[in-house]
Motif scaffolding. Structure first.
Motif, mmCIF file in Angstrom:
data_model
loop_
_atom_site.group_PDB
_atom_site.id
_atom_site.type_symbol
_atom_site.label_atom_id
_atom_site.label_comp_id
_atom_site.label_asym_id
_atom_site.label_seq_id
_atom_site.Cartn_x
_atom_site.Cartn_y
_atom_site.Cartn_z
ATOM 1 N N GLY A 155 0.815 -1.204 0.000
ATOM 2 C CA GLY A 155 0.000 0.000 0.000
ATOM 3 C C GLY A 155 0.851 1.257 0.000
ATOM 4 N N PRO A 156 0.203 2.417 0.094
ATOM 5 C CA PRO A 156 0.937 3.687 0.119
ATOM 6 C C PRO A 156 1.824 3.786 1.358
ATOM 7 N N CYS A 213 -3.901 -6.094 -7.096
ATOM 8 C CA CYS A 213 -3.465 -4.811 -7.652
ATOM 9 C C CYS A 213 -4.020 -4.630 -9.064
ATOM 10 N N THR A 214 -4.319 -3.405 -9.420
ATOM 11 C CA THR A 214 -4.746 -3.096 -10.778
ATOM 12 C C THR A 214 -3.534 -3.186 -11.706
ATOM 13 N N ASP A 216 -1.943 -1.092 -13.297
ATOM 14 C CA ASP A 216 -0.960 -0.016 -13.125
ATOM 15 C C ASP A 216 -0.210 -0.124 -11.804
ATOM 16 N N GLY A 218 -1.547 -0.271 -8.679
ATOM 17 C CA GLY A 218 -2.223 0.267 -7.508
ATOM 18 C C GLY A 218 -2.860 -0.831 -6.660
ATOM 19 N N VAL A 220 -5.434 -2.632 -4.379
ATOM 20 C CA VAL A 220 -6.874 -2.526 -4.192
ATOM 21 C C VAL A 220 -7.308 -3.228 -2.915
#
Length: 256
Positions: A155-156, A213-214, A216, A218, A220
């Motif tokens: 994650g971020p 993850c998508t 790109d 990211g 999810v």
């Protein structure tokens, strides 16, 4: 016409109510002027103008060519898109959990990051699962669950900072409580692509999780499988994780 007194509501609640009513009127009419909107809500034109200015600042309404006439803005499209994405995740997540639970005969969960916790949004029990707690909607600690480790690792960066100061809460003797140890484990998770727990939240309960993850990249959600340690020993982690990673990747591709 709505009653402008707000039925005794607090001022902030009254303003929110009026703003939502204004959006509803614009949705019904397509466009309307400040005076008409004020009359519909039963408020003075100046009040209607202030509400519209706030909504316009957030992209929820926009002015047409002629001054004083408004319609719904594209900010609502963005909000609707975010909502649709969550609905897609819930729907698709349920299907994925059902498929994996049937294949592995164990409990499968899908969890998302929510502040300093993981929240399970879908759970399906396998045929071998007996007396398993329903975790849907429950918040679970990031440092003591396989899903939480995945959400922290992939994650971020801000997700790591929301954790409480170490030592972290110990749920069992196996729970990671030191920040340095957790950082080392998260680095390993990022390297191998999946996370596991051995009795860290509940004694005798093991779990493996993989990131969804998508395309790109990211993050999810986290897809996990949990079972009693005698059915899911550490020796099985890699094999279960391999299958989880394949399904998680497919799921992320569908969401993307």
């Amino acid at each position: 016409m709505r009653n402008g007194d707000g039925d005794g509501q607090p001022p902030l609640v009254q303003s929110v109510d009026r703003a939502l009513a204004m959006l509803t009127v614009l949705a019904d009419r397509g466009s309307a002027g400040v005076t008409d909107l004020g009359a519909e809500l039963g408020v003075h034109k100046s009040t209607a103008s202030r509400l519209l200015a706030t909504l316009e600042a957030h992209g929820l309404v926009e002015q047409l060519g002629e001054r004083g006439t408004y319609r719904l803005g594209f900010g609502l499209v963005r909000l609707a898109g975010a909502s649709a994405a969550q609905l897609d995740l819930t729907r698709l997540g349920r299907e994925v959990c059902e498929r994996l639970a049937a294949e592995l005969d164990e409990t499968v969960n899908l969890a998302v990051l929510d502040g300093d916790s993981a929240v399970n949004i879908s759970q399906v029990h396998g045929s071998a699962s007996v007396g398993v707690l329903n975790w849907v909607g429950r918040r679970t600690p990031l440092h003591a669950t396989s899903s939480g480790k995945v959400l922290l690792a992939f994650g971020p960066a801000a997700a790591r900072r929301v954790l409480p100061a170490a030592p972290f809460e110990a749920y069992t003797p196996a729970t990671i409580t030191e920040a340095a140890v957790l950082d080392r484990v998260l680095a390993e998770v990022r390297t191998r692509g999946w996370a596991a727990t051995e009795g860290e939240l509940e004694l005798g309960l093991n779990a493996v999780a993989a990131p969804v993850c998508t395309p790109d990249g990211g993050l999810v959600a986290a897809l996990s499988v949990s079972a009693p340690s005698y059915r899911l020993p550490a020796a099985r982690f890699a094999a279960v994780a391999e299958r989880l990673c394949v399904v998680a990747t497919e799921t992320g591709r569908q969401l993307g």
